[in-house]
Design a protein around this motif. Sequence first.
Motif: not given
Length: 657
Positions: A309-313, A299-301, A288-292, A268-269
Amino acid sequence: MKKKFPAVMLILHLLALGMLIPSFLLIDRSNTIANVLIGAAFALILSCIVYTIIYSQNSMRRISKMNQHLESSAAEFMNSLPAPVAVIDNNRQFVWYNQIFAEKIGLGQDVYGLEFESFVKIDMDLLSSNGSALCPINGCIYDVTAEKFEKNDMSFLVLYFHDQSNYYTIKHEMSESHPNVLIITIDNYDEIMQNAKESEKAQTSVETEKLIENFMSKTNGFIKKTSPNTFFAIIENRHLNEIINSKFKILEAARSIKIAGKYPLTFSIGVGQGADSLSESEDIARQCLDMALGRGGDQAVVKTDTGYRFFGGVSNGVEKRSRSKTRIIANALQDLIMNSERVFIIGHRFGDLDSVGAACGIAGAIINLEKEAFIAVDRTKNLATNLIDKIDEATDGALFVTPSEAESMITPNDMLIIVDTHNKDYVESHTLYERAHSVVVIDHHRKTVNFIDNAVIFYHEPYASSASEMVTELIQYFNYPVDGKIAGCFADALLSGIMLDTKNFVMRTGVRTFEAAAFLKKLGADTIAVKHLFSNSIDSYRRKTQIVASAKIHNNCAIAVADFDSDDIRIVAPQAADELLGITDVDASFVIYKTSKTVNISARSLGGLNVQVIMEQLGGGGHQTMAATQLENVTMEEAAKALIIAIDDCKKNSTDL
């Protein structure tokens, strides 16, 4: 500046010449025709002379006036300025410019009399309103300022061109070299590593650090390991933008690292981009890390001006086994309950068995704490009316109130508990939420952007199967004054919520899910009574099969459109989506149906495809295996097309990672 001879004068001279030549040729043959031609030619010549005199007088008068004006404005000084200067008239035509303008802007071309906007591409409306505007010209960036001069019947606009190229070059370089903080954490490192052998731990650690070193080797930044599962990195904007454009390929590479050959590692990033200082960047990266992590990890946030913006997940979350957090939350929640006069509980709009079941479970525990509790529900827009009627019968109708009644009852000494949602826009009553002075959130859905940010306790566990499971764990740690057992009807409510969200203990079911179910069984939960809460009429069953029969397969997704109206469409549509998952090679199912003027999409998956990401593209949300959205002012056909585009994008992005 040179003044061009008007084209009309040239034409008149040519006509006069054209009449004189044949007149001399015809003078011996026809004196009459020759005389007429000679007379016409002399008339044209006279007209040319008169026109030339008048034109010259007007031109000289115009130039004289402008020269007089420029002399009064220190024309010689303007001509010697080190910056380009030009003067245009009311018709936006060039009437004067200095030498440096001719060199740098005109590139040696004579632009006198040309349209200014055809030569310099600039927004004149913006220039007129603001007094200045940026304009790229010949590879340079100029800040163009305008100053208007009026004298007698003459009006000019003087334009000054300030070369800002060096400033913007430096600004671009500073932006590109601006440092940003990245926080990289290994999801559930302790839970995954606790049963691994020492050799496997060492090998995993080496592979992980090699992966991160390779990730950083393409940048000029640095990274520091602060704990066995956490890394802090500083990366310049130029390299971070490349990483964002590549959609954080490190996430896919991390999944190839497997502990004991079967447990894939996930990262998680959190990215702290856009901050003014490193301290602020770290704060943003932590958010952002808490959001991820709140969305299940892997995922990366990246935080933007308009949201995240979200990537991965694409991976399933790994269940956390530690109960210390649950015990701490339970103790804090009980203190808040005991210090409040009354407790109001709400779920999400169009509540289901999990939403209402979790509310009933926490209400039963509050009643055992000898506190007054109320559940606010809109019975006309609820999918769990069977459960509401059952609890009403057991509590003599003293538990449920309407949202409007709750809004008028709540005081600053009361508290509000929100279950099964953490989104401000989805709560049963937004007015009740705004009037509450003390708010607690209990939810298991993956974190969305518009989350409730003023909660005293924000108990968010995306690895839990349901909100009912979370409530079941919490009430185990309450210190009841008399009897620690809640009534059997409340245990039934909690069990129904767990069964709904796990599809009868099939999906998103972990060890703690079965432990919660076992605890409810000890409290007297009746599985037969719970099963009756899921029963449908024969007509509802027919409508469900009609939806299933209309399904079509697209890109391994089953898409069905319910083109009929019914009172129970909100119930049968999700049930039909569940049924469609039983089709071979179907990764996800989607049912499109209409209620009033709103087109709804109910999405389900077995985990192979993240339907939350797809629904978020359409303005909705939910969980990786269960999500939904609502579309306004669109037709069913338009919704189906938008859904297909979102599915294809999600499939493509997951392939590109």
